[in-house]
Design a protein around this motif. Structure first.
Motif, PDB file in Angstrom:
ATOM      1  N   ALA A 240       4.542 -40.793 -17.682  1.00  0.00           N
ATOM      2  CA  ALA A 240       3.265 -40.396 -18.290  1.00  0.00           C
ATOM      3  C   ALA A 240       2.480 -41.624 -18.764  1.00  0.00           C
ATOM      4  O   ALA A 240       1.265 -41.692 -18.587  1.00  0.00           O
ATOM      5  CB  ALA A 240       3.509 -39.436 -19.452  1.00  0.00           C
ATOM      6  N   ARG A 241       3.167 -42.590 -19.349  1.00  0.00           N
ATOM      7  CA  ARG A 241       2.475 -43.779 -19.874  1.00  0.00           C
ATOM      8  C   ARG A 241       1.872 -44.614 -18.753  1.00  0.00           C
ATOM      9  O   ARG A 241       0.772 -45.147 -18.885  1.00  0.00           O
ATOM     10  CB  ARG A 241       3.423 -44.645 -20.689  1.00  0.00           C
ATOM     11  CG  ARG A 241       2.728 -45.918 -21.203  1.00  0.00           C
ATOM     12  CD  ARG A 241       3.616 -46.815 -21.987  1.00  0.00           C
ATOM     13  NE  ARG A 241       3.722 -46.345 -23.365  1.00  0.00           N
ATOM     14  CZ  ARG A 241       4.312 -47.046 -24.326  1.00  0.00           C
ATOM     15  NH1 ARG A 241       4.850 -48.223 -24.058  1.00  0.00           N
ATOM     16  NH2 ARG A 241       4.382 -46.567 -25.540  1.00  0.00           N
ATOM     17  N   TYR A 242       2.589 -44.760 -17.644  1.00  0.00           N
ATOM     18  CA  TYR A 242       2.148 -45.685 -16.598  1.00  0.00           C
ATOM     19  C   TYR A 242       1.487 -44.991 -15.404  1.00  0.00           C
ATOM     20  O   TYR A 242       1.013 -45.677 -14.500  1.00  0.00           O
ATOM     21  CB  TYR A 242       3.333 -46.526 -16.126  1.00  0.00           C
ATOM     22  CG  TYR A 242       3.793 -47.479 -17.193  1.00  0.00           C
ATOM     23  CD1 TYR A 242       3.119 -48.674 -17.426  1.00  0.00           C
ATOM     24  CD2 TYR A 242       4.889 -47.177 -17.991  1.00  0.00           C
ATOM     25  CE1 TYR A 242       3.534 -49.543 -18.419  1.00  0.00           C
ATOM     26  CE2 TYR A 242       5.311 -48.045 -18.992  1.00  0.00           C
ATOM     27  CZ  TYR A 242       4.631 -49.225 -19.200  1.00  0.00           C
ATOM     28  OH  TYR A 242       5.037 -50.086 -20.185  1.00  0.00           O
ATOM     29  N   ARG A 243       1.423 -43.661 -15.404  1.00  0.00           N
ATOM     30  CA  ARG A 243       0.833 -42.929 -14.283  1.00  0.00           C
ATOM     31  C   ARG A 243      -0.604 -43.387 -14.059  1.00  0.00           C
ATOM     32  O   ARG A 243      -1.417 -43.423 -14.979  1.00  0.00           O
ATOM     33  CB  ARG A 243       0.857 -41.433 -14.557  1.00  0.00           C
ATOM     34  CG  ARG A 243       0.375 -40.594 -13.376  1.00  0.00           C
ATOM     35  CD  ARG A 243       0.539 -39.110 -13.606  1.00  0.00           C
ATOM     36  NE  ARG A 243       1.968 -38.760 -13.590  1.00  0.00           N
ATOM     37  CZ  ARG A 243       2.650 -38.295 -14.645  1.00  0.00           C
ATOM     38  NH1 ARG A 243       2.051 -38.105 -15.793  1.00  0.00           N
ATOM     39  NH2 ARG A 243       3.924 -38.021 -14.547  1.00  0.00           N
ATOM     40  N   GLY A 244      -0.900 -43.780 -12.850  1.00  0.00           N
ATOM     41  CA  GLY A 244      -2.257 -44.173 -12.488  1.00  0.00           C
ATOM     42  C   GLY A 244      -2.641 -45.590 -12.878  1.00  0.00           C
ATOM     43  O   GLY A 244      -3.738 -46.038 -12.551  1.00  0.00           O
ATOM     44  N   GLU A 245      -1.772 -46.295 -13.569  1.00  0.00           N
ATOM     45  CA  GLU A 245      -2.093 -47.666 -13.983  1.00  0.00           C
ATOM     46  C   GLU A 245      -1.941 -48.607 -12.793  1.00  0.00           C
ATOM     47  O   GLU A 245      -0.890 -48.644 -12.146  1.00  0.00           O
ATOM     48  CB  GLU A 245      -1.159 -48.107 -15.111  1.00  0.00           C
ATOM     49  CG  GLU A 245      -1.466 -49.496 -15.626  1.00  0.00           C
ATOM     50  CD  GLU A 245      -0.560 -49.912 -16.773  1.00  0.00           C
ATOM     51  OE1 GLU A 245       0.001 -51.024 -16.692  1.00  0.00           O
ATOM     52  OE2 GLU A 245      -0.410 -49.124 -17.723  1.00  0.00           O
ATOM     53  N   GLU A 246      -2.972 -49.348 -12.518  1.00  0.00           N
ATOM     54  CA  GLU A 246      -2.924 -50.308 -11.424  1.00  0.00           C
ATOM     55  C   GLU A 246      -1.869 -51.374 -11.716  1.00  0.00           C
ATOM     56  O   GLU A 246      -1.792 -51.907 -12.824  1.00  0.00           O
ATOM     57  CB  GLU A 246      -4.290 -50.974 -11.241  1.00  0.00           C
ATOM     58  CG  GLU A 246      -4.371 -51.813  -9.989  1.00  0.00           C
ATOM     59  CD  GLU A 246      -5.782 -52.319  -9.736  1.00  0.00           C
ATOM     60  OE1 GLU A 246      -5.885 -53.415  -9.150  1.00  0.00           O
ATOM     61  OE2 GLU A 246      -6.737 -51.634 -10.116  1.00  0.00           O
ATOM     62  N   GLY A 247      -1.023 -51.658 -10.742  1.00  0.00           N
ATOM     63  CA  GLY A 247       0.020 -52.667 -10.895  1.00  0.00           C
ATOM     64  C   GLY A 247       1.246 -52.197 -11.658  1.00  0.00           C
ATOM     65  O   GLY A 247       2.122 -53.008 -11.986  1.00  0.00           O
ATOM     66  N   ALA A 248       1.337 -50.911 -11.934  1.00  0.00           N
ATOM     67  CA  ALA A 248       2.453 -50.393 -12.732  1.00  0.00           C
ATOM     68  C   ALA A 248       3.798 -50.628 -12.061  1.00  0.00           C
ATOM     69  O   ALA A 248       4.770 -50.986 -12.737  1.00  0.00           O
ATOM     70  CB  ALA A 248       2.260 -48.903 -13.017  1.00  0.00           C
ATOM     71  N   VAL A 249       3.871 -50.446 -10.749  1.00  0.00           N
ATOM     72  CA  VAL A 249       5.154 -50.625 -10.057  1.00  0.00           C
ATOM     73  C   VAL A 249       5.646 -52.051 -10.239  1.00  0.00           C
ATOM     74  O   VAL A 249       6.791 -52.276 -10.656  1.00  0.00           O
ATOM     75  CB  VAL A 249       5.034 -50.257  -8.560  1.00  0.00           C
ATOM     76  CG1 VAL A 249       6.297 -50.648  -7.792  1.00  0.00           C
ATOM     77  CG2 VAL A 249       4.753 -48.768  -8.391  1.00  0.00           C
ATOM     78  N   GLU A 250       4.792 -53.006  -9.973  1.00  0.00           N
ATOM     79  CA  GLU A 250       5.188 -54.416 -10.081  1.00  0.00           C
ATOM     80  C   GLU A 250       5.535 -54.769 -11.523  1.00  0.00           C
ATOM     81  O   GLU A 250       6.512 -55.474 -11.781  1.00  0.00           O
ATOM     82  CB  GLU A 250       4.066 -55.324  -9.566  1.00  0.00           C
ATOM     83  CG  GLU A 250       3.796 -55.192  -8.086  1.00  0.00           C
ATOM     84  CD  GLU A 250       3.003 -53.936  -7.693  1.00  0.00           C
ATOM     85  OE1 GLU A 250       2.397 -53.289  -8.571  1.00  0.00           O
ATOM     86  OE2 GLU A 250       3.024 -53.602  -6.495  1.00  0.00           O
ATOM     87  N   LYS A 251       4.744 -54.287 -12.466  1.00  0.00           N
ATOM     88  CA  LYS A 251       4.972 -54.560 -13.883  1.00  0.00           C
ATOM     89  C   LYS A 251       6.341 -54.019 -14.325  1.00  0.00           C
ATOM     90  O   LYS A 251       7.095 -54.703 -15.024  1.00  0.00           O
ATOM     91  CB  LYS A 251       3.858 -53.901 -14.694  1.00  0.00           C
ATOM     92  CG  LYS A 251       3.947 -54.065 -16.182  1.00  0.00           C
ATOM     93  CD  LYS A 251       2.753 -53.354 -16.828  1.00  0.00           C
ATOM     94  CE  LYS A 251       2.694 -53.563 -18.306  1.00  0.00           C
ATOM     95  NZ  LYS A 251       1.475 -52.961 -18.888  1.00  0.00           N
ATOM     96  N   LEU A 252       6.651 -52.798 -13.902  1.00  0.00           N
ATOM     97  CA  LEU A 252       7.914 -52.189 -14.316  1.00  0.00           C
ATOM     98  C   LEU A 252       9.113 -52.788 -13.596  1.00  0.00           C
ATOM     99  O   LEU A 252      10.202 -52.858 -14.167  1.00  0.00           O
ATOM    100  CB  LEU A 252       7.854 -50.677 -14.141  1.00  0.00           C
ATOM    101  CG  LEU A 252       6.897 -49.977 -15.109  1.00  0.00           C
ATOM    102  CD1 LEU A 252       6.793 -48.493 -14.786  1.00  0.00           C
ATOM    103  CD2 LEU A 252       7.332 -50.186 -16.549  1.00  0.00           C
ATOM    104  N   ILE A 253       8.933 -53.235 -12.372  1.00  0.00           N
ATOM    105  CA  ILE A 253      10.032 -53.929 -11.678  1.00  0.00           C
ATOM    106  C   ILE A 253      10.438 -55.156 -12.487  1.00  0.00           C
ATOM    107  O   ILE A 253      11.621 -55.396 -12.735  1.00  0.00           O
ATOM    108  CB  ILE A 253       9.633 -54.322 -10.238  1.00  0.00           C
ATOM    109  CG1 ILE A 253       9.562 -53.071  -9.359  1.00  0.00           C
ATOM    110  CG2 ILE A 253      10.620 -55.334  -9.657  1.00  0.00           C
ATOM    111  CD1 ILE A 253       8.966 -53.315  -7.979  1.00  0.00           C
TER     112      ILE A 253
END
Length: 106
Positions: A55-68
């Motif tokens: 919910a916090r990161y849904r739709g945030e640009e670059g979220a996948v890379e940031k969370l990795i």
């Protein structure tokens, strides 16, 4: 007509069986990678729930890379003061699979 109904039902069953293991496989990967020690699907534990992260990161640009990076390198402060340990031993490919799975949760 009976044949079409049976074929349609069989198609639905095949789709359900073909897609179900993907979710289970990623949840199993989370268990094998020891993520489930600190995270749960629907409620906060030592760390935030997977659904809260999604919910916090849904739709945030670059979220996948940031969370990795966050999962691999660990850190503290985004969800409180309990630090997330480093998880580099899991490997970037598996971490990416886990992050994408978490972000796909409703």
């Amino acid at each position: 007509m009976k044949f079409l109904v049976k074929a349609s039902c069989a198609g639905v069953i095949v789709v359900a069986v073909a897609t179900a293991p993907l979710v289970l496989a990623d949840e199993e990967l989370a268990t094998q990678s020891q993520c489930m020690v600190c995270h749960k699907m629907d409620e906060a534990s030592i760390g935030p729930s997977y659904r809260d992260v999604a919910a916090r990161y849904r739709g945030e640009e670059g979220a996948v890379e940031k969370l990795i990076v966050k999962v691999r390198d660990g850190g503290v402060g985004n969800w409180g003061q309990i630090p997330m340990p480093t998880n580099a031993w899991v490997g970037d490919e598996k971490i990416e699979t886990l992050v994408k799975w978490v972000l796909s949760l409703e």
